[in-house]
Design a protein around this motif. Sequence first.
Motif, short mmCIF file in Angstrom:
data_model
loop_
_atom_site.label_atom_id
_atom_site.label_comp_id
_atom_site.label_asym_id
_atom_site.label_seq_id
_atom_site.Cartn_x
_atom_site.Cartn_y
_atom_site.Cartn_z
N ILE A 31 30.46 1.20 -0.22
CA ILE A 31 30.01 2.57 0.03
C ILE A 31 29.57 2.73 1.49
CG2 ILE A 31 28.30 4.32 -0.61
CD1 ILE A 31 28.27 2.90 -3.41
N ALA A 32 28.90 1.70 1.99
CA ALA A 32 28.46 1.74 3.39
C ALA A 32 29.66 1.77 4.32
CB ALA A 32 27.56 0.55 3.69
N ALA A 33 30.72 1.06 3.94
CA ALA A 33 31.92 1.02 4.79
C ALA A 33 32.53 2.42 4.91
CB ALA A 33 32.94 0.05 4.21
N LYS A 34 32.22 3.31 3.96
CA LYS A 34 32.71 4.69 4.04
C LYS A 34 31.78 5.56 4.89
CE LYS A 34 36.27 4.31 1.27
NZ LYS A 34 37.65 4.58 1.71
N GLY A 35 30.75 4.96 5.45
CA GLY A 35 29.89 5.71 6.36
C GLY A 35 28.58 6.20 5.77
N TYR A 36 28.34 5.95 4.50
CA TYR A 36 27.07 6.38 3.91
C TYR A 36 25.99 5.33 4.12
CZ TYR A 36 29.87 9.87 1.50
OH TYR A 36 30.70 10.92 1.21
N THR A 37 24.74 5.79 4.24
CA THR A 37 23.66 4.82 4.34
C THR A 37 23.27 4.35 2.94
OG1 THR A 37 22.07 6.63 4.31
CG2 THR A 37 22.68 5.77 6.45
N VAL A 38 23.10 3.04 2.83
CA VAL A 38 22.84 2.44 1.52
C VAL A 38 21.60 1.56 1.60
CG1 VAL A 38 23.76 0.96 -0.31
CG2 VAL A 38 25.32 2.39 1.02
N THR A 39 20.73 1.69 0.61
CA THR A 39 19.60 0.77 0.51
C THR A 39 19.65 0.08 -0.84
OG1 THR A 39 18.18 2.09 1.95
CG2 THR A 39 17.08 0.60 0.43
N ILE A 40 19.54 -1.25 -0.80
CA ILE A 40 19.51 -2.02 -2.04
C ILE A 40 18.06 -2.37 -2.35
CG2 ILE A 40 20.26 -4.15 -3.20
CD1 ILE A 40 22.53 -4.33 -1.16
N LEU A 41 17.64 -2.13 -3.58
CA LEU A 41 16.32 -2.55 -4.01
C LEU A 41 16.49 -3.60 -5.11
CD1 LEU A 41 14.55 0.93 -4.31
CD2 LEU A 41 14.69 -0.56 -2.33
N GLU A 42 15.88 -4.74 -4.94
CA GLU A 42 16.03 -5.78 -5.95
C GLU A 42 14.78 -5.82 -6.83
OE1 GLU A 42 17.25 -10.48 -6.33
OE2 GLU A 42 15.94 -9.87 -4.69
N LEU A 43 14.93 -5.47 -8.09
CA LEU A 43 13.78 -5.50 -9.01
C LEU A 43 13.77 -6.78 -9.83
CD1 LEU A 43 13.34 -1.89 -10.44
CD2 LEU A 43 11.96 -3.10 -8.75
N ASP A 44 14.55 -7.77 -9.39
CA ASP A 44 14.70 -9.00 -10.17
C ASP A 44 13.81 -10.09 -9.59
OD1 ASP A 44 15.52 -11.13 -11.63
OD2 ASP A 44 17.67 -10.80 -11.31
N GLN A 45 12.97 -10.68 -10.45
CA GLN A 45 12.07 -11.71 -9.94
C GLN A 45 12.78 -13.02 -9.61
OE1 GLN A 45 11.84 -10.13 -12.86
NE2 GLN A 45 10.87 -11.36 -14.44
N ALA A 117 9.63 5.95 -9.61
CA ALA A 117 10.02 7.37 -9.53
C ALA A 117 8.97 8.15 -8.73
CB ALA A 117 10.16 7.95 -10.93
N HIS A 118 7.71 7.88 -9.00
CA HIS A 118 6.65 8.58 -8.26
C HIS A 118 6.65 8.17 -6.80
CE1 HIS A 118 4.04 9.52 -12.05
NE2 HIS A 118 5.26 9.95 -12.14
N THR A 119 6.90 6.89 -6.55
CA THR A 119 6.94 6.42 -5.17
C THR A 119 8.04 7.15 -4.41
OG1 THR A 119 6.16 4.28 -5.88
CG2 THR A 119 7.14 4.38 -3.70
N PHE A 120 9.21 7.30 -5.02
CA PHE A 120 10.31 8.02 -4.37
C PHE A 120 9.93 9.48 -4.13
CE2 PHE A 120 13.70 5.03 -6.32
CZ PHE A 120 13.52 4.14 -5.26
N ALA A 121 9.22 10.06 -5.09
CA ALA A 121 8.84 11.47 -4.95
C ALA A 121 7.86 11.64 -3.79
CB ALA A 121 8.24 11.98 -6.24
N ASP A 122 6.93 10.70 -3.68
CA ASP A 122 5.92 10.80 -2.64
C ASP A 122 6.46 10.38 -1.27
OD1 ASP A 122 4.16 11.64 -4.49
OD2 ASP A 122 3.14 9.72 -4.76
N TYR A 123 7.27 9.34 -1.30
CA TYR A 123 7.80 8.80 -0.04
C TYR A 123 9.31 8.65 -0.16
CZ TYR A 123 2.90 7.43 -0.05
OH TYR A 123 1.55 7.43 -0.16
N PRO A 124 10.05 9.73 0.09
CA PRO A 124 11.50 9.65 -0.09
C PRO A 124 12.10 8.56 0.80
CG PRO A 124 10.81 11.92 0.20
CD PRO A 124 9.61 11.06 0.50
N LEU A 125 13.04 7.81 0.24
CA LEU A 125 13.74 6.78 0.99
C LEU A 125 14.87 7.45 1.74
CD1 LEU A 125 14.47 3.58 -1.10
CD2 LEU A 125 14.00 3.67 1.35
N ASP A 126 14.98 7.15 3.00
CA ASP A 126 16.01 7.80 3.80
C ASP A 126 17.34 7.07 3.65
OD1 ASP A 126 17.24 9.48 5.53
OD2 ASP A 126 16.49 8.51 7.34
N ALA A 127 18.04 7.36 2.56
CA ALA A 127 19.35 6.73 2.35
C ALA A 127 20.18 7.66 1.48
CB ALA A 127 19.18 5.39 1.65
N ASP A 128 21.52 7.61 1.69
CA ASP A 128 22.39 8.43 0.85
C ASP A 128 22.46 7.85 -0.56
OD1 ASP A 128 22.97 10.07 3.03
OD2 ASP A 128 24.58 8.74 3.70
#
Lengths: 286, 415
Positions: A31-45, A117-128
């Motif tokens: 997806i990033a190779a198509k020019g969109y900004t991508v953020t990966i979040l790992e919720l796996d311990q 979800a609340h964290t995203f609402a309060d502090y939007p992540l700047d990524a497509d």
Amino acid sequence: MKVKEQVRLSIQSNAGGSGKTTMTVHLAYAIAAKGYTVTILELDQSGSIKRFVGLPPVPKERSMAAVLDKDFHGEYPLIQIWTEHLKNVTLIQGGASLEESIQLIISTLASKYHVLAHTFADYPLDADVVIIDTPASLEPMGKVALAAATHLLIPIKPEYKDSDGASELVAWYNETVRELRLRPKPEIIGFVPTRVDLDFGPHKMILGLERQKGKVVRKSNIAEEETLPYQIHQLGYTCFPIVRESSEYINASGYGLPLQVYRPGNKAIQDLDPVVRRILAILEDK
Amino acid sequence: MARQKIGLSATFQTANQSQASVIEELEGRNEELEAEIARLKVTTTSDTGKVELEAKLQQLAASLEQSGGSQDVPLNEITRNPFQPRTIFPKDEILAFANILSEEGQHTPIILIPLAPETKDQLWEQVKLVLFSDLPTEADKRAAWANIRYFIFDGERRYRSQALLGATKIRAVLRSGAIDFLRIQGEALTTTLHRKDLHELNLATCLVQQILYTHPEIAGEDSPESTIPKILEAAINRLNYLDKAKELRAILNVSAEAQTAWLADADFKSKTERQILEVLLKFRLHPGSIDSNVFPTLKLPDDLKQLIQTTGLEISKLNELKKLSAERLQLSEAEAVDLRRQLGSVMVQEKLKLSEVKTLIEKALFEHGIQPKKKKTAADQIRGLKFDKLKLEEMNDVRSALEQKLVELQAMQPT
């Protein structure tokens, strides 16, 4: 390129080894190779993503544990990855410190499963696109991811145990949507049969597919309703074409690179194209 | 092979059953739409939320008009929904809207909820607190209430404007089916409480209503807005005294049964204290925090409450404004209100941050001859330490900590 609405894609399955992390990193790259900004979040311990991107483990304050902490105030500890190849992919690793977050979520936090979800609402992540890699256990991180996601993608290894798991996952999804009152509910983009080896009997049986003269075709001696794709369609969901098992994924991870960079032109990676196209369509439609 | 193989269709039975129940739910979609609207009404402050709400309301009005048609309803049979905590209707907006209505007429019917007579009797105790505040006596209020047959579900602004124009009727559609307002309010609260967009004042009002809803007998002689916070304060003090307050946090996230058991076990003087805590715990709200942060908003001066209604100003900033009391500034009440109003509008218009608000208030206090408090120095803090409650075994710890600090200090001094 700026999309109208962020896509937050949670990669989930309740079986281990279904290729969630492999799916996460390769979708992110594509997806990033198509020019969109991508953020990966790992919720796996288990923190296994570090292997795929060639990074050492991070301390708690630079991991997802910091984002899920009560004292988080919007300073996402983003790390740019694959910088020699792309400038628009960032990552926040999970890892062992998420154990503390789990305790916090189940026993202390008032927002509980809504914490991300609340964290995203309060502090939007700047990524497509935000891709959330989850652990195989649905409690609590699966719920945390689902509550924060706009879309859901389910990789599934075509084996009996995993099929049971997928069936339970759908029931879990419906229940969780209801319990957490997710409105609008995250959309299931579809199921992706992963790590498929059509020389392996059970895979042929469960998918109802076989290889003939190098082409994948319907296996005629298996009743269609006894196949995984049929059952998934019956539920009203998409079953994407198969993604084959390839040792090259493992080789690539040894170098901390996605397959697209490690072996450009390798055919295996094209298996992901339908999923990528679907995500791009969502991004461009909105 | 004697055993029969379990096929994939059997494997997917769980999922199929689950999907079927979801489809059943979808058939009650109008209900879900209405619940969603109720939720949005309680919680929406953002612009996108308002657009979403507006769209859903139009959808509902259209579907109701299609099924039941619209009718003209006398204005004196209608009143606002007393369980809708957002009551922000700036006067100039109502006026402007009245002008539009008089020129163009009413485009969309308002949506009303018919009140069943038995519901009306039950609601009286609660509505008299919030409705008809312009009527002087309880007898007047009761007389007005006797006429009421509908609550407004949507269209309060149109209703007020119509009244302002001197009209006696308004075009409306009716929502069918019984509606339990407080149940909906309670559900909306449960799901959205922990978002930050419900103002403490709205939350406080909702909670008082919810407590009365669950335990109507609490409504005493006094206004519940002052009684309930007092009872809660007493309960918290008692818990502190019994050394049980610190268990509250743990009890927040256990099952309702476990909460009830804990409450039964704690030694409360009055049943009312226990009942209030029970409601707060049910909403997973920390009673200590409600006592210290939320209920105090009910005691704010009226001008500050109004400021909240019209601007949604955060409580931390209001607390700064509250420092400008007539008593403290040695002004008349009217002058103090005036000053607060003036600075309040500066804060809103210039979107001041809390730190900037603090500076602004400090400046105003200074202009009225009140010096800002000096910050405590490290020496002050040390002098302020109290050792009289130390246990014997703690003393050595404290002594060695102080000695350690002394060593640090000596190391920093130039020799």
